[in-house]
Design an enzyme around this catalytic site. Structure first.
Site, PDB file in Angstrom:
ATOM      1  N   ASN A   9       0.869  -1.184   0.000  1.00  0.00           N
ATOM      2  CA  ASN A   9       0.000   0.000   0.000  1.00  0.00           C
ATOM      3  C   ASN A   9       0.902   1.229   0.000  1.00  0.00           C
ATOM      4  O   ASN A   9       1.501   1.565   1.022  1.00  0.00           O
ATOM      5  CB  ASN A   9      -0.887  -0.036   1.258  1.00  0.00           C
ATOM      6  CG  ASN A   9      -1.729   1.220   1.403  1.00  0.00           C
ATOM      7  OD1 ASN A   9      -1.841   2.014   0.469  1.00  0.00           O
ATOM      8  ND2 ASN A   9      -2.322   1.396   2.569  1.00  0.00           N
ATOM      9  N   LYS A  11       0.119   4.288  -0.355  1.00  0.00           N
ATOM     10  CA  LYS A  11      -0.505   5.479   0.251  1.00  0.00           C
ATOM     11  C   LYS A  11      -0.222   6.729  -0.607  1.00  0.00           C
ATOM     12  O   LYS A  11      -0.205   6.643  -1.823  1.00  0.00           O
ATOM     13  CB  LYS A  11      -0.028   5.657   1.695  1.00  0.00           C
ATOM     14  CG  LYS A  11      -0.156   4.383   2.519  1.00  0.00           C
ATOM     15  CD  LYS A  11       0.041   4.606   3.979  1.00  0.00           C
ATOM     16  CE  LYS A  11       0.073   3.275   4.698  1.00  0.00           C
ATOM     17  NZ  LYS A  11       0.046   3.385   6.149  1.00  0.00           N
ATOM     18  N   HIS A  95      -9.530   1.073   4.927  1.00  0.00           N
ATOM     19  CA  HIS A  95      -8.218   1.192   5.569  1.00  0.00           C
ATOM     20  C   HIS A  95      -8.350   2.066   6.820  1.00  0.00           C
ATOM     21  O   HIS A  95      -9.147   3.003   6.851  1.00  0.00           O
ATOM     22  CB  HIS A  95      -7.208   1.803   4.589  1.00  0.00           C
ATOM     23  CG  HIS A  95      -5.813   1.741   5.117  1.00  0.00           C
ATOM     24  ND1 HIS A  95      -5.316   2.692   5.979  1.00  0.00           N
ATOM     25  CD2 HIS A  95      -4.817   0.837   4.934  1.00  0.00           C
ATOM     26  CE1 HIS A  95      -4.071   2.369   6.297  1.00  0.00           C
ATOM     27  NE2 HIS A  95      -3.738   1.242   5.677  1.00  0.00           N
ATOM     28  N   GLU A  97      -6.673   4.407   7.979  1.00  0.00           N
ATOM     29  CA  GLU A  97      -6.503   5.860   7.801  1.00  0.00           C
ATOM     30  C   GLU A  97      -7.791   6.486   7.260  1.00  0.00           C
ATOM     31  O   GLU A  97      -8.102   7.634   7.556  1.00  0.00           O
ATOM     32  CB  GLU A  97      -5.298   6.132   6.892  1.00  0.00           C
ATOM     33  CG  GLU A  97      -3.998   5.880   7.649  1.00  0.00           C
ATOM     34  CD  GLU A  97      -2.885   5.286   6.830  1.00  0.00           C
ATOM     35  OE1 GLU A  97      -2.909   5.384   5.596  1.00  0.00           O
ATOM     36  OE2 GLU A  97      -1.961   4.708   7.456  1.00  0.00           O
ATOM     37  N   GLU A 167      -5.770  -5.410  10.197  1.00  0.00           N
ATOM     38  CA  GLU A 167      -4.707  -4.458  10.499  1.00  0.00           C
ATOM     39  C   GLU A 167      -5.023  -3.752  11.821  1.00  0.00           C
ATOM     40  O   GLU A 167      -5.808  -2.789  11.845  1.00  0.00           O
ATOM     41  CB  GLU A 167      -4.605  -3.397   9.407  1.00  0.00           C
ATOM     42  CG  GLU A 167      -4.287  -3.953   8.039  1.00  0.00           C
ATOM     43  CD  GLU A 167      -3.654  -2.904   7.142  1.00  0.00           C
ATOM     44  OE1 GLU A 167      -2.537  -3.138   6.688  1.00  0.00           O
ATOM     45  OE2 GLU A 167      -4.264  -1.853   6.933  1.00  0.00           O
ATOM     46  N   GLY A 173       2.230   1.592  10.883  1.00  0.00           N
ATOM     47  CA  GLY A 173       3.232   2.651  10.800  1.00  0.00           C
ATOM     48  C   GLY A 173       3.890   2.971  12.130  1.00  0.00           C
ATOM     49  O   GLY A 173       4.544   3.999  12.270  1.00  0.00           O
ATOM     50  N   SER A 212       3.087  -2.777  10.372  1.00  0.00           N
ATOM     51  CA  SER A 212       4.538  -2.829  10.584  1.00  0.00           C
ATOM     52  C   SER A 212       5.146  -4.175  10.180  1.00  0.00           C
ATOM     53  O   SER A 212       6.054  -4.684  10.833  1.00  0.00           O
ATOM     54  CB  SER A 212       4.886  -2.486  12.039  1.00  0.00           C
ATOM     55  OG  SER A 212       4.468  -1.165  12.332  1.00  0.00           O
TER      56      SER A 212
HETATM   57  C1  PEP Z   1      -0.818  -0.161   5.892  1.00  0.00           C
HETATM   58  O1  PEP Z   1      -0.752   0.964   5.463  1.00  0.00           O
HETATM   59  O2  PEP Z   1      -1.772  -0.864   5.559  1.00  0.00           O
HETATM   60  C2  PEP Z   1       0.242  -0.632   6.787  1.00  0.00           C
HETATM   61  C3  PEP Z   1       0.092  -1.802   7.333  1.00  0.00           C
HETATM   62  O3  PEP Z   1       1.322   0.203   6.984  1.00  0.00           O
HETATM   63  P1  PEP Z   1       2.718  -0.198   7.685  1.00  0.00           P
HETATM   64  O4  PEP Z   1       3.176  -1.475   7.058  1.00  0.00           O
HETATM   65  O5  PEP Z   1       3.621   0.949   7.396  1.00  0.00           O
HETATM   66  O6  PEP Z   1       2.432  -0.376   9.144  1.00  0.00           O
END
Ligand code: PEP
Length: 250
Positions: A9, A11, A95, A97, A167, A173, A212
């Site tokens: 992803n 972003k 997601h 965010e 997630e 992040g 992460s």
């Molecule tokens: C994501 O954006 O879906 C995500 C899991 O980000 P990260 O791997 O940076 O934690």
């Protein structure tokens, strides 16, 4: 048998040139393994160029969001049918965010799921609890509510278009991630709920973990029986680490 899926992803990152170059490098890395699928989600603006850069490769390209509406006067939005027309293989929805920063509600996400499925496109639905929800013992209830809200009532022939990305919000992040055992527990819970909604589809549905994920932890997480892949943000933005994610995702 569920083929592992490693999804990046991107972003709101990368210039057009960087995105095209990274896409080509990811395609080269993916070409070495025919037992795992690879997917990238660039920005809308970069989608067409990235799709061209990966054409004929093992890499699928999706979009990070779509409108809850079919078409019309919705300035700044992109419809599921436009994503399909441009060649999107997947649409990522829900997601964290978008849920927590943009404040998308469960019912709004449900509308988007319907738009995507109406187009016969694949929908990757993200679910996950906040730290406060986990600490208060409500993680499973929150995640199951998100699943119920988005997926109950979908038509039997649409289930094959669904994948889930679990997630935990506190892991995205942040450098923190769920232990492989915690991820497995939630993934098994999700699969059980899917079985209640559609028993035939549950054994085959892909449930990805995100939060992460890095080249050095993807192996342990994906060794869990109900973890079928990873949705990766930060570590998918560099060719070396994306290549190592693909390599170690066994
Ligand atoms: C994501 O954006 O879906 C995500 C899991 O980000 P990260 O791997 O940076 O934690």
């Amino acid at each position: 048998m569920r083929t592992p899926l490693i999804a990046g992803n991107w972003k709101m990152n990368l210039t057009l040139r960087e995105a095209e170059a990274l896409a080509r490098q990811v395609a080269d890395a993916a070409a070495k393994y025919n037992d795992r699928d690879v997917l990238i989600y660039p920005t809308f603006l970069q989608f067409v160029s990235v799709a061209k850069a990966t054409a004929g490769s093992r890499v699928a390209v999706g979009v990070q969001n779509c409108s809850a509406e079919k078409d019309g006067a919705f300035t700044g939005e992109i419809s599921a049918s436009q994503a399909k027309d441009a060649g999107a293989a997947y649409i990522l929805l829900g997601h964290s965010e978008r849920r927590h920063v943009i404040k998308e509600s469960d019912s709004f996400i449900k509308q988007k799921v319907e738009r995507v499925l109406d187009q016969g496109l694949r929908c990757m639905l993200c679910v996950g609890e906040t730290l406060a929800e986990r600490e208060s013992g409500n993680a499973e209830a929150v995640v199951l509510d998100q699943i119920n809200s988005a997926l109950s009532g979908i038509k039997p022939d649409q289930w094959k278009l669904i994948s889930i990305a679990y997630e935990p919000v506190w892991a995205i992040g942040t450098g923190k991630n769920a232990t492989p055992d915690d991820a497995q527990k939630m993934h098994a819970t999700i699969r059980k709920r899917i079985a209640e909604l559609n028993a035939a589809i549950a054994p085959g549905i892909r449930i990805l973990y995100g939060g992460s994920v890095k080249p050095d932890n993807i192996g342990a997480i994906m060794a869990m029986p109900d973890v079928d892949g990873a949705l990766v943000g930060g570590a998918s933005l560099k060719a070396d680490s994306f290549g190592d994610l693909i390599k170690n995702a066994k």
